[in-house]
Motif scaffolding. Structure first.
Motif, PDB file in Angstrom:
ATOM      1  N   SER A  74     -23.349  27.789 -37.589  1.00  0.00           N
ATOM      2  CA  SER A  74     -22.980  29.191 -37.796  1.00  0.00           C
ATOM      3  C   SER A  74     -23.829  29.844 -38.878  1.00  0.00           C
ATOM      4  N   ALA A  75     -24.078  29.141 -39.951  1.00  0.00           N
ATOM      5  CA  ALA A  75     -24.804  29.705 -41.099  1.00  0.00           C
ATOM      6  C   ALA A  75     -26.319  29.658 -40.926  1.00  0.00           C
ATOM      7  N   SER A  76     -26.799  29.044 -39.865  1.00  0.00           N
ATOM      8  CA  SER A  76     -28.238  28.822 -39.712  1.00  0.00           C
ATOM      9  C   SER A  76     -29.042  30.116 -39.686  1.00  0.00           C
ATOM     10  N   ASP A  77     -28.452  31.195 -39.172  1.00  0.00           N
ATOM     11  CA  ASP A  77     -29.171  32.473 -39.121  1.00  0.00           C
ATOM     12  C   ASP A  77     -28.759  33.397 -40.276  1.00  0.00           C
TER      13      ASP A  77
ATOM     14  N   ILE B  28     -14.575  28.506 -34.587  1.00  0.00           N
ATOM     15  CA  ILE B  28     -14.328  27.355 -35.462  1.00  0.00           C
ATOM     16  C   ILE B  28     -12.829  27.174 -35.660  1.00  0.00           C
ATOM     17  N   GLY B  29     -12.135  28.261 -36.002  1.00  0.00           N
ATOM     18  CA  GLY B  29     -10.692  28.179 -36.215  1.00  0.00           C
ATOM     19  C   GLY B  29      -9.945  27.737 -34.975  1.00  0.00           C
ATOM     20  N   ASP B  30     -10.329  28.279 -33.828  1.00  0.00           N
ATOM     21  CA  ASP B  30      -9.664  27.911 -32.575  1.00  0.00           C
ATOM     22  C   ASP B  30      -9.855  26.433 -32.252  1.00  0.00           C
ATOM     23  N   MET B  31     -11.058  25.941 -32.432  1.00  0.00           N
ATOM     24  CA  MET B  31     -11.314  24.533 -32.108  1.00  0.00           C
ATOM     25  C   MET B  31     -10.540  23.608 -33.037  1.00  0.00           C
ATOM     26  N   ILE B  32     -10.448  23.984 -34.304  1.00  0.00           N
ATOM     27  CA  ILE B  32      -9.706  23.155 -35.251  1.00  0.00           C
ATOM     28  C   ILE B  32      -8.226  23.136 -34.883  1.00  0.00           C
TER      29      ILE B  32
ATOM     30  N   GLU C  74     -20.662  24.934 -29.135  1.00  0.00           N
ATOM     31  CA  GLU C  74     -19.625  25.966 -28.962  1.00  0.00           C
ATOM     32  C   GLU C  74     -19.790  27.084 -29.982  1.00  0.00           C
ATOM     33  N   VAL C  75     -20.079  26.728 -31.214  1.00  0.00           N
ATOM     34  CA  VAL C  75     -20.266  27.750 -32.250  1.00  0.00           C
ATOM     35  C   VAL C  75     -21.512  28.583 -31.948  1.00  0.00           C
TER      36      VAL C  75
ATOM     37  N   GLY D 280     -21.771  22.783 -19.899  1.00  0.00           N
ATOM     38  CA  GLY D 280     -20.349  23.103 -20.019  1.00  0.00           C
ATOM     39  C   GLY D 280     -20.124  24.337 -20.873  1.00  0.00           C
ATOM     40  N   ALA D 281     -20.861  24.453 -21.963  1.00  0.00           N
ATOM     41  CA  ALA D 281     -20.724  25.622 -22.840  1.00  0.00           C
ATOM     42  C   ALA D 281     -21.177  26.891 -22.123  1.00  0.00           C
TER      43      ALA D 281
END
Length: 139
Positions: free
Chosen positions: A21-24, A35-39, A95-96, A131-132
């Motif tokens: 997520s932070a890469s860009d 992220i929140g949903d997957m957790i 997914e992110v 899949g994604a």
């Protein structure tokens, strides 16, 4: 928790999502929601205290600010995760990256580093990525 203390397997998975997520240099609302949903929904996070997500993400961000921070995070994640979760970690990263329906070149670079670090075979990578694509397709 200091940066020298070990992290949990769940935190290592969060670190993977954070570095993608932070890469860009921006964590979008869609990425944060993903992220929140997957957790919340994935079995690998069963029993993980949701109140620890933000502190874990902040610790990852702190490490990223260090010299060779990305390499440090990749090593930490690789050392903590059992091999059976390498494909899971990659899938979370994908997914992110897909959350915004557009994958930036910086995200692709991080995904390549994850593939290399986890030594994932091409068939596994293709299946995860396909899949994604299917899950994030719009009408």
């Amino acid at each position: 928790m200091s940066m020298n203390e070990p992290i949990s397997v769940q935190e290592a998975l969060i670190y993977v999502m954070v570095i993608v997520s932070a890469s860009d240099n921006q964590m979008t609302d869609n990425e944060l929601a993903t992220i929140g949903d997957m957790i919340k929904m994935l079995p690998v996070f069963n029993g993980y205290d949701g109140n620890r997500i933000i502190p874990a993400a902040q610790r990852c961000g702190d490490i990223l600010q260090e010299d060779n921070g990305l390499q440090l995070v990749l090593e930490l994640v690789g050392d903590v995760l059992p091999a059976k979760l390498y494909d899971t970690a990659y899938a979370l990263g994908v997914e992110v990256a897909a959350a915004d329906l557009h994958v930036e070149k910086e995200e692709l670079r991080i995904l390549q580093l994850l593939r290399d670090r986890f030594k994932l075979d091409k068939l596994t990578v293709a299946a995860i990525e396909r899949g994604a694509i299917a899950r994030h397709r719009t009408i």
